[in-house]
Every structure is written in structure tokens, then in C-alpha cells.
Design a protein around this motif. Sequence first.
Motif, PDB file in Angstrom:
ATOM      1  N   ASP A  29       0.855  -1.309   0.250  1.00  0.00           N
ATOM      2  CA  ASP A  29      -0.103   0.062   0.007  1.00  0.00           C
ATOM      3  C   ASP A  29       0.702   1.194   0.290  1.00  0.00           C
ATOM      4  OD1 ASP A  29      -2.106  -1.193  -0.024  1.00  0.00           O
ATOM      5  OD2 ASP A  29      -2.064  -1.331   1.912  1.00  0.00           O
ATOM      6  N   ILE A  30       0.149   2.193  -0.824  1.00  0.00           N
ATOM      7  CA  ILE A  30       0.829   3.918  -0.850  1.00  0.00           C
ATOM      8  C   ILE A  30      -0.106   5.018  -0.176  1.00  0.00           C
ATOM      9  CG2 ILE A  30       2.612   2.796  -2.846  1.00  0.00           C
ATOM     10  CD1 ILE A  30       0.888   4.804  -4.215  1.00  0.00           C
ATOM     11  N   SER A  31       0.971   5.325   0.509  1.00  0.00           N
ATOM     12  CA  SER A  31       0.584   6.856   0.799  1.00  0.00           C
ATOM     13  C   SER A  31      -0.533   7.415  -0.644  1.00  0.00           C
ATOM     14  CB  SER A  31       1.263   8.357   1.376  1.00  0.00           C
ATOM     15  OG  SER A  31       1.856   7.405   2.099  1.00  0.00           O
ATOM     16  N   GLY A  32      -1.381   7.769   0.023  1.00  0.00           N
ATOM     17  CA  GLY A  32      -2.666   8.748  -0.958  1.00  0.00           C
ATOM     18  C   GLY A  32      -3.206   8.070  -1.660  1.00  0.00           C
ATOM     19  N   GLY A  33      -3.015   6.554  -1.491  1.00  0.00           N
ATOM     20  CA  GLY A  33      -4.022   5.281  -2.114  1.00  0.00           C
ATOM     21  C   GLY A  33      -3.753   4.925  -3.494  1.00  0.00           C
ATOM     22  N   GLY A  34      -3.465   3.555  -3.253  1.00  0.00           N
ATOM     23  CA  GLY A  34      -2.803   2.533  -4.040  1.00  0.00           C
ATOM     24  C   GLY A  34      -2.353   1.453  -3.681  1.00  0.00           C
ATOM     25  N   LYS A  35      -1.681   0.469  -4.122  1.00  0.00           N
ATOM     26  CA  LYS A  35      -0.042  -0.677  -4.302  1.00  0.00           C
ATOM     27  C   LYS A  35       0.391  -0.240  -5.287  1.00  0.00           C
ATOM     28  CE  LYS A  35      -3.517  -3.634  -2.295  1.00  0.00           C
ATOM     29  NZ  LYS A  35      -2.460  -3.867  -0.830  1.00  0.00           N
ATOM     30  N   LEU A  36       2.054  -0.835  -5.341  1.00  0.00           N
ATOM     31  CA  LEU A  36       3.062   0.231  -5.782  1.00  0.00           C
ATOM     32  C   LEU A  36       3.794  -1.482  -5.695  1.00  0.00           C
ATOM     33  CD1 LEU A  36       4.499   3.428  -6.274  1.00  0.00           C
ATOM     34  CD2 LEU A  36       3.175   2.162  -7.635  1.00  0.00           C
ATOM     35  N   HIS A  37       4.816  -2.187  -6.374  1.00  0.00           N
ATOM     36  CA  HIS A  37       5.783  -3.044  -6.166  1.00  0.00           C
ATOM     37  C   HIS A  37       6.736  -2.291  -5.171  1.00  0.00           C
ATOM     38  CE1 HIS A  37       9.867  -4.280  -6.392  1.00  0.00           C
ATOM     39  NE2 HIS A  37       9.475  -5.599  -7.254  1.00  0.00           N
ATOM     40  N   HIS A  38       7.035  -3.803  -4.183  1.00  0.00           N
ATOM     41  CA  HIS A  38       7.455  -3.099  -2.623  1.00  0.00           C
ATOM     42  C   HIS A  38       8.644  -2.063  -2.777  1.00  0.00           C
ATOM     43  CE1 HIS A  38      10.673  -6.139  -3.163  1.00  0.00           C
ATOM     44  NE2 HIS A  38       9.650  -7.101  -3.792  1.00  0.00           N
ATOM     45  N   VAL A  39       9.281  -2.180  -3.859  1.00  0.00           N
ATOM     46  CA  VAL A  39      10.637  -1.769  -4.160  1.00  0.00           C
ATOM     47  C   VAL A  39       9.919  -0.352  -4.494  1.00  0.00           C
ATOM     48  CG1 VAL A  39      12.946  -0.771  -5.367  1.00  0.00           C
ATOM     49  CG2 VAL A  39      11.836  -3.742  -4.472  1.00  0.00           C
ATOM     50  N   ALA A  40       9.314   0.316  -5.642  1.00  0.00           N
ATOM     51  CA  ALA A  40       9.107   1.277  -6.135  1.00  0.00           C
ATOM     52  C   ALA A  40       8.199   1.945  -4.925  1.00  0.00           C
ATOM     53  CB  ALA A  40       7.939   0.990  -7.606  1.00  0.00           C
ATOM     54  N   ALA A  41       7.429   1.268  -3.722  1.00  0.00           N
ATOM     55  CA  ALA A  41       6.347   1.705  -2.638  1.00  0.00           C
ATOM     56  C   ALA A  41       7.238   2.541  -1.874  1.00  0.00           C
ATOM     57  CB  ALA A  41       5.978   0.737  -1.950  1.00  0.00           C
ATOM     58  N   ARG A  42       8.628   1.407  -1.323  1.00  0.00           N
ATOM     59  CA  ARG A  42       9.550   2.499  -0.541  1.00  0.00           C
ATOM     60  C   ARG A  42       9.936   3.539  -1.015  1.00  0.00           C
ATOM     61  NH1 ARG A  42      14.237  -2.000   0.594  1.00  0.00           N
ATOM     62  NH2 ARG A  42      15.134  -0.300   2.102  1.00  0.00           N
ATOM     63  N   ALA A  43       9.953   3.979  -2.238  1.00  0.00           N
ATOM     64  CA  ALA A  43      10.989   5.213  -2.677  1.00  0.00           C
ATOM     65  C   ALA A  43       9.305   5.641  -3.260  1.00  0.00           C
ATOM     66  CB  ALA A  43      11.045   4.620  -4.420  1.00  0.00           C
ATOM     67  N   PRO A 154       2.717  14.169 -18.372  1.00  0.00           N
ATOM     68  CA  PRO A 154       3.846  14.750 -17.223  1.00  0.00           C
ATOM     69  C   PRO A 154       2.949  14.562 -15.785  1.00  0.00           C
ATOM     70  CG  PRO A 154       2.067  16.747 -18.252  1.00  0.00           C
ATOM     71  CD  PRO A 154       2.405  15.741 -19.096  1.00  0.00           C
ATOM     72  N   TRP A 155       2.203  13.940 -15.846  1.00  0.00           N
ATOM     73  CA  TRP A 155       1.256  13.263 -15.112  1.00  0.00           C
ATOM     74  C   TRP A 155       1.878  11.798 -14.242  1.00  0.00           C
ATOM     75  CZ3 TRP A 155      -1.575  13.901 -19.173  1.00  0.00           C
ATOM     76  CH2 TRP A 155      -1.672  12.957 -19.562  1.00  0.00           C
ATOM     77  N   HIS A 156       2.556  10.986 -15.759  1.00  0.00           N
ATOM     78  CA  HIS A 156       2.513   9.906 -15.422  1.00  0.00           C
ATOM     79  C   HIS A 156       4.092   9.360 -15.193  1.00  0.00           C
ATOM     80  CE1 HIS A 156       2.622   5.302 -17.200  1.00  0.00           C
ATOM     81  NE2 HIS A 156       3.312   5.722 -17.027  1.00  0.00           N
ATOM     82  N   ILE A 157       4.626   8.961 -13.938  1.00  0.00           N
ATOM     83  CA  ILE A 157       5.669   8.261 -13.856  1.00  0.00           C
ATOM     84  C   ILE A 157       5.930   7.284 -13.550  1.00  0.00           C
ATOM     85  CG2 ILE A 157       5.950  10.989 -13.113  1.00  0.00           C
ATOM     86  CD1 ILE A 157       6.312  10.128  -9.724  1.00  0.00           C
ATOM     87  N   ARG A 158       6.787   6.354 -13.526  1.00  0.00           N
ATOM     88  CA  ARG A 158       6.985   5.305 -12.800  1.00  0.00           C
ATOM     89  C   ARG A 158       8.888   5.221 -12.843  1.00  0.00           C
ATOM     90  NH1 ARG A 158      10.378   5.892 -17.155  1.00  0.00           N
ATOM     91  NH2 ARG A 158      10.481   4.524 -18.715  1.00  0.00           N
ATOM     92  N   TYR A 159       8.912   4.294 -11.351  1.00  0.00           N
ATOM     93  CA  TYR A 159       9.743   3.559 -11.272  1.00  0.00           C
ATOM     94  C   TYR A 159      10.993   3.164 -12.101  1.00  0.00           C
ATOM     95  CZ  TYR A 159      13.140   2.503  -7.419  1.00  0.00           C
ATOM     96  OH  TYR A 159      14.718   2.167  -7.054  1.00  0.00           O
ATOM     97  N   VAL A 160      11.902   3.734 -12.436  1.00  0.00           N
ATOM     98  CA  VAL A 160      12.690   2.781 -12.589  1.00  0.00           C
ATOM     99  C   VAL A 160      14.949   2.013 -12.768  1.00  0.00           C
ATOM    100  CG1 VAL A 160      12.131   4.697 -14.745  1.00  0.00           C
ATOM    101  CG2 VAL A 160      14.288   5.231 -13.143  1.00  0.00           C
ATOM    102  N   CYS A 161      14.348   2.067 -11.436  1.00  0.00           N
ATOM    103  CA  CYS A 161      15.590   2.019 -10.195  1.00  0.00           C
ATOM    104  C   CYS A 161      15.462   0.244  -9.964  1.00  0.00           C
ATOM    105  CB  CYS A 161      16.157   2.639  -9.711  1.00  0.00           C
ATOM    106  SG  CYS A 161      16.287   4.294  -9.628  1.00  0.00           S
ATOM    107  N   GLY A 162      15.437  -0.494 -10.784  1.00  0.00           N
ATOM    108  CA  GLY A 162      14.727  -2.019 -10.681  1.00  0.00           C
ATOM    109  C   GLY A 162      15.446  -2.554  -9.115  1.00  0.00           C
ATOM    110  N   ASP A 163      15.940  -2.704  -8.502  1.00  0.00           N
ATOM    111  CA  ASP A 163      16.560  -2.841  -6.718  1.00  0.00           C
ATOM    112  C   ASP A 163      16.894  -2.381  -6.088  1.00  0.00           C
ATOM    113  OD1 ASP A 163      14.182  -5.753  -7.380  1.00  0.00           O
ATOM    114  OD2 ASP A 163      16.559  -6.329  -8.359  1.00  0.00           O
TER     115      ASP A 163
END
Length: 179
Positions: A29-43, A154-163
Amino acid sequence: MKLPVKELVLPKDLKKAQNGRLTVAILRDISGGGKLHHVAARAWEAMHDAAMSAVGVKPFKPTSSADAYRSFEQQLAGFMSRYVGEPNGSKTTRHYLGKKYWLKEGMAPMATPATSNHGWGLAVDVWSANGKRLDWMLQNCDKYGFSWEVQSEPWHIRYVCGDILPQAVLDYEAKNIQP
């Protein structure tokens, strides 16, 4: 304005996973609502808290809970609501299951099901990504491991750093996460 676009590196635990069919063990779970991959969620959490502390950036959240991780079923439903299987004059097309689809008038494009970075739990559509919020994102997304995917969103970002967690995330966790 040119949005910085970096190459995406998939976390190792996604190499054998199926887009849109991630297990509960992979998602957080992430702040603001929704879920992300566990590494992306930490970021995201580190970036979210920094954004919420910045003047003029509140709130910093996904546009909806479905604008972070999207299951395959959510991707399919969204795709089918935005595209039609008959030519309609649109220049924006997608191919899905061997058939061509055309974007409905007034609709924003969407990835073909099972190809979206939302389905990997790596992408977030940030609510109202303009003005001071977008300025803040342009100055800070990179240090938290996020990048844009396309110039037109501009609203669409993604986590790009792998692990790998960027130093700003590690610093945040050192100060805020109790053992």
C-alpha cells in the motif's frame, strides 16, 4: 518543457511475474491510495513525504487507487472503455489479440492490456501534475528513482531503478523507519 525520460530497469522479482497478475507479497500500500511494487512503494513513500513537506505541493497522491498498480482486469476494462474495434477517424490505434482498435474521441490513450508499467506496480499517475507540483516533480523525481515515460503525460511517472534504492530513499528510511 521537456520531461526527463530514463530507461526502466525491472526489479528481479518481476522477471518471472505476469503483468497485472502480481502477488500480494510483491505489492505494498502507498500513501495517497493504491499499491506499488514493494521497492517502488518504498521510493514513493520517501518522495511523497518530501513532496508533502514542500510549499504548494499538497496533496501529493495518485489520481485514484487504480492509477498506481493495475490488475490485468483493470487494464482490460480501461482499454475496452477507451477504444473501439471499428475505424472512427482517430489516428491513435492499438493492437490487441490480433485486432486493431481506435481511440474514442475525447479519451486519453492507454496501454494495451498486460503491457503497462502500472501492471508491474511501477507507475503512478500523479494527481494534478502541473504548476508548483510539476515543478517540484521535475526537481525531485529523479533523486527518488522516478522518471517520466512519455513527453505527453506529465502526470505519469514510473520507478526506474530496479532493485536499487536511491540514496534519498535510504536517507529517508534511516530517519523515519523504526526497527
